[in-house]
Design a protein around this motif. Structure first.
Motif, PDB file in Angstrom:
ATOM      1  N   ALA A   1      24.144  36.907  57.673  1.00  0.00           N
ATOM      2  CA  ALA A   1      25.436  36.261  57.869  1.00  0.00           C
ATOM      3  C   ALA A   1      25.229  34.782  58.183  1.00  0.00           C
ATOM      4  CB  ALA A   1      26.198  36.942  59.000  1.00  0.00           C
ATOM      5  N   VAL A   2      26.157  33.965  57.717  1.00  0.00           N
ATOM      6  CA  VAL A   2      26.120  32.533  58.003  1.00  0.00           C
ATOM      7  C   VAL A   2      26.758  32.307  59.375  1.00  0.00           C
ATOM      8  CG1 VAL A   2      26.896  30.256  57.264  1.00  0.00           C
ATOM      9  CG2 VAL A   2      26.289  31.992  55.550  1.00  0.00           C
ATOM     10  N   PRO A   3      26.007  31.783  60.357  1.00  0.00           N
ATOM     11  CA  PRO A   3      26.581  31.587  61.688  1.00  0.00           C
ATOM     12  C   PRO A   3      27.717  30.562  61.653  1.00  0.00           C
ATOM     13  CG  PRO A   3      24.171  31.398  61.720  1.00  0.00           C
ATOM     14  CD  PRO A   3      24.598  31.377  60.283  1.00  0.00           C
ATOM     15  N   ASP A   4      28.787  30.859  62.393  1.00  0.00           N
ATOM     16  CA  ASP A   4      29.901  29.918  62.551  1.00  0.00           C
ATOM     17  C   ASP A   4      30.351  29.375  61.190  1.00  0.00           C
ATOM     18  OD1 ASP A   4      31.806  28.467  64.001  1.00  0.00           O
ATOM     19  OD2 ASP A   4      30.471  26.751  64.273  1.00  0.00           O
ATOM     20  N   TRP A   5      30.507  30.272  60.226  1.00  0.00           N
ATOM     21  CA  TRP A   5      30.747  29.862  58.841  1.00  0.00           C
ATOM     22  C   TRP A   5      32.052  29.094  58.655  1.00  0.00           C
ATOM     23  CZ3 TRP A   5      35.061  31.665  56.271  1.00  0.00           C
ATOM     24  CH2 TRP A   5      35.727  32.757  56.847  1.00  0.00           C
ATOM     25  N   LYS A   6      33.027  29.312  59.549  1.00  0.00           N
ATOM     26  CA  LYS A   6      34.297  28.600  59.403  1.00  0.00           C
ATOM     27  C   LYS A   6      34.169  27.116  59.732  1.00  0.00           C
ATOM     28  CE  LYS A   6      37.314  32.556  60.346  1.00  0.00           C
ATOM     29  NZ  LYS A   6      38.393  33.081  61.203  1.00  0.00           N
ATOM     30  N   ASN A   7      33.167  26.773  60.535  1.00  0.00           N
ATOM     31  CA  ASN A   7      33.034  25.389  60.989  1.00  0.00           C
ATOM     32  C   ASN A   7      31.759  24.706  60.522  1.00  0.00           C
ATOM     33  OD1 ASN A   7      35.440  25.535  62.707  1.00  0.00           O
ATOM     34  ND2 ASN A   7      34.205  26.910  63.980  1.00  0.00           N
ATOM     35  N   THR A   8      30.794  25.494  60.030  1.00  0.00           N
ATOM     36  CA  THR A   8      29.499  24.939  59.645  1.00  0.00           C
ATOM     37  C   THR A   8      29.213  25.274  58.183  1.00  0.00           C
ATOM     38  OG1 THR A   8      28.693  25.294  61.893  1.00  0.00           O
ATOM     39  CG2 THR A   8      27.045  24.900  60.185  1.00  0.00           C
ATOM     40  N   PRO A   9      28.875  24.285  57.366  1.00  0.00           N
ATOM     41  CA  PRO A   9      28.596  24.581  55.955  1.00  0.00           C
ATOM     42  C   PRO A   9      27.424  25.546  55.810  1.00  0.00           C
ATOM     43  CG  PRO A   9      28.864  22.212  56.309  1.00  0.00           C
ATOM     44  CD  PRO A   9      28.791  22.849  57.657  1.00  0.00           C
ATOM     45  N   ALA A  10      27.541  26.446  54.856  1.00  0.00           N
ATOM     46  CA  ALA A  10      26.428  27.351  54.554  1.00  0.00           C
ATOM     47  C   ALA A  10      25.269  26.542  53.977  1.00  0.00           C
ATOM     48  CB  ALA A  10      26.872  28.423  53.573  1.00  0.00           C
ATOM     49  N   PRO A  11      24.039  26.973  54.217  1.00  0.00           N
ATOM     50  CA  PRO A  11      22.882  26.215  53.727  1.00  0.00           C
ATOM     51  C   PRO A  11      22.784  26.229  52.213  1.00  0.00           C
ATOM     52  CG  PRO A  11      22.179  28.321  54.631  1.00  0.00           C
ATOM     53  CD  PRO A  11      23.631  28.185  54.960  1.00  0.00           C
ATOM     54  N   ALA A  12      22.162  25.187  51.665  1.00  0.00           N
ATOM     55  CA  ALA A  12      21.898  25.129  50.227  1.00  0.00           C
ATOM     56  C   ALA A  12      20.908  26.225  49.838  1.00  0.00           C
ATOM     57  CB  ALA A  12      21.347  23.756  49.855  1.00  0.00           C
ATOM     58  N   CYS A  13      20.888  26.560  48.545  1.00  0.00           N
ATOM     59  CA  CYS A  13      19.994  27.616  48.079  1.00  0.00           C
ATOM     60  C   CYS A  13      19.062  27.091  46.994  1.00  0.00           C
ATOM     61  CB  CYS A  13      20.786  28.811  47.543  1.00  0.00           C
ATOM     62  SG  CYS A  13      21.897  28.433  46.179  1.00  0.00           S
ATOM     63  N   GLU A  14      17.905  27.734  46.889  1.00  0.00           N
ATOM     64  CA  GLU A  14      16.948  27.466  45.816  1.00  0.00           C
ATOM     65  C   GLU A  14      16.485  28.802  45.262  1.00  0.00           C
ATOM     66  OE1 GLU A  14      14.936  23.196  47.052  1.00  0.00           O
ATOM     67  OE2 GLU A  14      13.825  25.066  47.445  1.00  0.00           O
ATOM     68  N   ALA A  15      16.360  28.876  43.945  1.00  0.00           N
ATOM     69  CA  ALA A  15      15.929  30.104  43.288  1.00  0.00           C
ATOM     70  C   ALA A  15      14.582  29.892  42.623  1.00  0.00           C
ATOM     71  CB  ALA A  15      16.967  30.536  42.255  1.00  0.00           C
ATOM     72  N   TYR A  16      13.695  30.865  42.814  1.00  0.00           N
ATOM     73  CA  TYR A  16      12.357  30.834  42.232  1.00  0.00           C
ATOM     74  C   TYR A  16      12.137  32.130  41.452  1.00  0.00           C
ATOM     75  CZ  TYR A  16      11.498  27.194  45.746  1.00  0.00           C
ATOM     76  OH  TYR A  16      11.566  26.061  46.543  1.00  0.00           O
ATOM     77  N   VAL A  17      11.599  32.026  40.254  1.00  0.00           N
ATOM     78  CA  VAL A  17      11.148  33.179  39.483  1.00  0.00           C
ATOM     79  C   VAL A  17       9.666  32.993  39.217  1.00  0.00           C
ATOM     80  CG1 VAL A  17      11.336  34.450  37.316  1.00  0.00           C
ATOM     81  CG2 VAL A  17      13.403  33.597  38.435  1.00  0.00           C
TER      82      VAL A  17
ATOM     83  N   PRO B   1      33.251  25.439  41.610  1.00  0.00           N
ATOM     84  CA  PRO B   1      34.535  24.734  41.530  1.00  0.00           C
ATOM     85  C   PRO B   1      35.495  25.222  42.622  1.00  0.00           C
ATOM     86  CG  PRO B   1      33.866  25.540  39.368  1.00  0.00           C
ATOM     87  CD  PRO B   1      32.928  26.151  40.370  1.00  0.00           C
ATOM     88  N   GLY B   2      35.912  24.305  43.487  1.00  0.00           N
ATOM     89  CA  GLY B   2      36.764  24.702  44.598  1.00  0.00           C
ATOM     90  C   GLY B   2      36.020  25.384  45.718  1.00  0.00           C
ATOM     91  N   GLY B   3      34.671  25.451  45.611  1.00  0.00           N
ATOM     92  CA  GLY B   3      33.872  26.115  46.626  1.00  0.00           C
ATOM     93  C   GLY B   3      34.075  27.622  46.595  1.00  0.00           C
ATOM     94  N   PRO B   4      33.361  28.360  47.448  1.00  0.00           N
ATOM     95  CA  PRO B   4      33.542  29.813  47.497  1.00  0.00           C
ATOM     96  C   PRO B   4      34.989  30.228  47.747  1.00  0.00           C
ATOM     97  CG  PRO B   4      31.563  29.180  48.703  1.00  0.00           C
ATOM     98  CD  PRO B   4      32.269  27.905  48.350  1.00  0.00           C
ATOM     99  N   ALA B   5      35.726  29.426  48.532  1.00  0.00           N
ATOM    100  CA  ALA B   5      37.126  29.775  48.810  1.00  0.00           C
ATOM    101  C   ALA B   5      37.978  29.711  47.549  1.00  0.00           C
ATOM    102  CB  ALA B   5      37.696  28.855  49.884  1.00  0.00           C
ATOM    103  N   GLY B   6      37.656  28.806  46.621  1.00  0.00           N
ATOM    104  CA  GLY B   6      38.378  28.752  45.359  1.00  0.00           C
ATOM    105  C   GLY B   6      38.171  30.019  44.546  1.00  0.00           C
ATOM    106  N   SER B   7      36.923  30.519  44.538  1.00  0.00           N
ATOM    107  CA  SER B   7      36.642  31.781  43.848  1.00  0.00           C
ATOM    108  C   SER B   7      37.399  32.937  44.494  1.00  0.00           C
ATOM    109  CB  SER B   7      35.135  32.071  43.873  1.00  0.00           C
ATOM    110  OG  SER B   7      34.406  31.102  43.157  1.00  0.00           O
ATOM    111  N   LEU B   8      37.441  32.940  45.814  1.00  0.00           N
ATOM    112  CA  LEU B   8      38.123  34.018  46.521  1.00  0.00           C
ATOM    113  C   LEU B   8      39.622  34.008  46.230  1.00  0.00           C
ATOM    114  CD1 LEU B   8      37.979  36.344  48.567  1.00  0.00           C
ATOM    115  CD2 LEU B   8      38.300  34.645  50.390  1.00  0.00           C
TER     116      LEU B   8
END
Length: 280
Positions: free
Chosen positions: A179-195, A209-216
């Protein structure tokens, strides 16, 4: 006398398409081509999806959202595409061992770093339009995760969003991280993908587009219009923030979210389903 049969064979039949995809997934067998004429629009793709959900021997416990390429949005009248996430295809990441992702040989498979909402309240069934702010009012928790995008049809993304909608939104599972701590007030961390330990993509909530809330907000409206309003406890994986990264059986992947989490996966050969079980 053969003419009517020939005409029937060239007509788009949602039930036939749905059965072909469900049977292929359960048999862990690739489809060499789309089973019949392509759906004419997104609504036709979702008709297939609704039938396939009814055929699949598992419970819908969430939904995935994907972005439709910008050059197709006007033609299709949509910016995003959705698909179901099933109970047996949700896995909790385990730091001691990679999550095994079953890949159908000859099909499509990819991993995507994502931001996931857990819904904390039932959405009103009659509310058909949502703003991002309203949609966030349904959320209990934000987590990091990995969508396992996979299909028995190797060309699913090449054929486009109408076909993606037909086959469960090209979803085959969801790996949940922390879980992302304090997600309402703190941006979630960036991600990196490795294969195979090679950096293949990176992103952040702002990559969507519109952030995760736009998708929701899109999903809350789309689910209500399909008669499937969001329910308490459901999971919503909001889009491929890291990009879409192909993976084959035998390959490993890891998706990092800053100091918060690292999710490790390994692709394995899918096996035919047994009894009432489903395959992705």
């Amino acid at each position: 006398m053969n003419r009517p049969a020939a005409q029937a064979a060239t007509r788009f039949d949602p039930a036939t398409v749905a059965r072909a995809f469900v049977d292929a997934r359960r048999a862990a067998a690739a489809l060499p081509e789309f089973p019949g004429p392509l759906p004419a629009d997104m609504a036709a793709g979702y008709r297939v999806q609704d039938i396939a959900i009814g055929l699949w021997p598992d419970e819908v416990v969430g939904w995935k959202v994907g972005k439709i390429p910008e050059h197709l949005q006007a033609e299709l009248g949509a910016e995003r595409v959705m698909g179901p996430v099933f109970a047996r295809n949700v896995w909790q990441a385990d730091g001691s061992a990679p999550t095994r992702l079953p890949v159908i040989a000859g099909g499509f498979a990819a991993v995507e770093g994502e931001y996931v909402y857990r819904i904390g309240a039932d959405a009103p069934a009659d509310k058909l339009d949502w703003t991002p702010e309203e949609a966030l009012g349904l959320v209990e928790t934000m987590l990091v995760g990995v969508e396992f995008a996979a299909s028995p049809l190797a060309t699913i993304n090449v054929l486009g969003p109408r076909v993606v909608a037909s086959d469960f939104g090209n979803n085959a599972g969801l790996v949940l991280g922390r879980a992302v701590p304090d997600w309402k007030n703190t941006p979630a961390p960036a991600c990196e993908a490795y294969v195979e330990d090679k950096l293949v993509g990176r992103g952040s909530p702002d990559s969507l587009p519109g952030g995760p809330a736009g998708s929701l907000a899109f999903l809350a409206a789309a689910c209500a219009r399909r008669g499937r309003p969001l329910k308490r406890g459901q999971l919503v994986t909001t889009g491929a923030a890291s990009g879409i990264h192909d993976i084959e059986a035998g390959q490993s992947a890891r998706i990092t979210f800053g100091d918060l989490d690292e999710i490790r996966c390994v692709a394995v050969a899918a096996r035919p389903a047994q009894g009432g079980e489903g395959n992705p």
